[in-house]
Design a protein around this motif. Sequence first.
Motif, PDB file in Angstrom:
ATOM      1  N   LEU A 136      38.183  35.783  42.471  1.00 48.34           N
ATOM      2  CA  LEU A 136      39.480  36.465  42.374  1.00 48.34           C
ATOM      3  C   LEU A 136      39.358  37.975  42.525  1.00 48.34           C
ATOM      4  N   ASP A 137      38.116  38.432  42.681  1.00 50.85           N
ATOM      5  CA  ASP A 137      37.862  39.871  42.798  1.00 50.85           C
ATOM      6  C   ASP A 137      38.356  40.623  41.564  1.00 50.85           C
ATOM      7  N   ARG A 138      38.049  40.058  40.405  1.00 53.46           N
ATOM      8  CA  ARG A 138      38.405  40.678  39.132  1.00 53.46           C
ATOM      9  C   ARG A 138      37.124  40.928  38.332  1.00 53.46           C
ATOM     10  N   PRO A 139      37.172  41.857  37.400  1.00 51.68           N
ATOM     11  CA  PRO A 139      35.952  42.180  36.646  1.00 51.68           C
ATOM     12  C   PRO A 139      35.434  40.968  35.862  1.00 51.68           C
ATOM     13  N   ARG A 140      34.122  40.867  35.790  1.00 54.78           N
ATOM     14  CA  ARG A 140      33.511  39.834  34.957  1.00 54.78           C
ATOM     15  C   ARG A 140      33.719  40.152  33.472  1.00 54.78           C
ATOM     16  N   GLY A 141      33.440  39.163  32.629  1.00 50.70           N
ATOM     17  CA  GLY A 141      33.475  39.421  31.192  1.00 50.70           C
ATOM     18  C   GLY A 141      34.724  38.948  30.494  1.00 50.70           C
ATOM     19  N   LEU A 142      35.566  38.164  31.176  1.00 45.24           N
ATOM     20  CA  LEU A 142      36.715  37.595  30.473  1.00 45.24           C
ATOM     21  C   LEU A 142      36.214  36.727  29.314  1.00 45.24           C
ATOM     22  N   ILE A 143      35.137  35.987  29.563  1.00 47.44           N
ATOM     23  CA  ILE A 143      34.381  35.329  28.491  1.00 47.44           C
ATOM     24  C   ILE A 143      33.010  35.987  28.483  1.00 47.44           C
ATOM     25  N   ARG A 144      32.604  36.498  27.366  1.00 47.12           N
ATOM     26  CA  ARG A 144      31.340  37.239  27.296  1.00 47.12           C
ATOM     27  C   ARG A 144      30.793  37.148  25.881  1.00 47.12           C
TER      28      ARG A 144
END
Length: 466
Positions: free
Chosen positions: A302-310
Amino acid sequence: MSEREQEPVEQMYKDAVHWHVNTGGETIHAKRMPGRFRSYKWYASVLWVLYLLTPYMRWDGHQAILFNIPERQFHLFSITLWPQDIWMLSLVLILLAMTLFGVTAVAGRVWCGYFCFQTVWTDWFTWIEDKIEGNPVQRRKLDEAPWSARKLRLKLLKHAIWLLMAVITGITFAAYFTDAFELWQRYLTLDAPPVAWVVLAAFVFGTYVFAGFMREQVCFWLCPYARIQSVMVDKDTVLPTYDEMRGEPRGKAKDKGNGDCIDCRLCVGVCPTGVDIREGMQEGCITCGMCIDACNSVMDKLDRPRGLIRYASRKEMAGEVLPPLFRRPRVITYCTIFLLAVSGIVYGMTHIPPIELSIVHERQPLYIQMSNGDIQNRYTVKALNKTPATLHMQVSLSGATGLAIVDGGQEIVLEPGKMIPAHLFLVAHPGALTAKKVTVNFVLESVESPHIRMEYESVFMAPGGR
């Protein structure tokens, strides 16, 4: 309970309303996805590969690691531990416990997610299942399909490999307690002792059933560590966490006003215990990080930053600053005990004496007065030879005046691994004794190896010395 302390408890109950716990009514077929944490799981599996290989390693003509219970010897490469060295085992247990507690306090159930026997073997079993029966969708369809020649063939192949892995696991465990190659020969010729068959049967049953069928149910209902994890975790512990502020509300990516979570449920699909991490930390979460790999792959597409779950702590998610490890009392306590245990083990390993010596003064009677007036004491020498060679030990006295060994001395022959009691007699003329209870030092020195020298302090009793 203060208002601040009550807040996380209330949040836990709020999250628990949405928890889904599989009680065994369904089989979880987790999707296997590549990623950083999946790679960590494979790296951790190497430790258990060493478990399978180590019994077959040789060292100085013997098995590298051998727990020889009948002869009461533990061989660890070039080190041999005896029952007298068993105090180090308590330090090892303390070290393992502090490691478990400390890691849990810092990063949750890392042991469960990466290193646990149940986790690793289940991962191997499901990998075999994935290779034979296909991906999770194909496996579900196969389970629901009527029996056919193809289904029977795939199921038989899978279970045959599972049973073979269970047999290897059981024989490997038994090989730590006897010669590995001889054990295989005795199993193959059906000449193994009953205890070997019992161990093999127990491990085959446990491995095959637990890793092949029960899987996450072991973590839910049988593992005691899963029940006490909440005691070890606090608000500073970093755990796989869903960023609710960023992810909500869930919905399609093209719809404006939605968060970053598109509700694809891929994080649930890869979880080996079927946990939905978006509903908060749950009993079934083993902090393996598979959900992080899955979510990051979606964010990349989706070309969104990683880390939505981290990996994050409650404090971090609440906007607070996470304190450094050296300022956390629990971590400091665990580390201190850990270092003390390590120091004790290192000291014990590097100071194992070649001979375990004990000299016991005869108490009945304490002394004998000879016909010529001399005083005689009797002693029992117990010396255990921990070396692989026969030792001839010469006995002498150190720093004693007026005392002498009967017949001028004695040579004691110590065979490897054996303790044969020997008796010594000391005599002294009453006029040469300065006290009724005299300290005496016995010296045992090897004829073959002068550097093997042991001293033992005892006493010489004279009349009135009670």
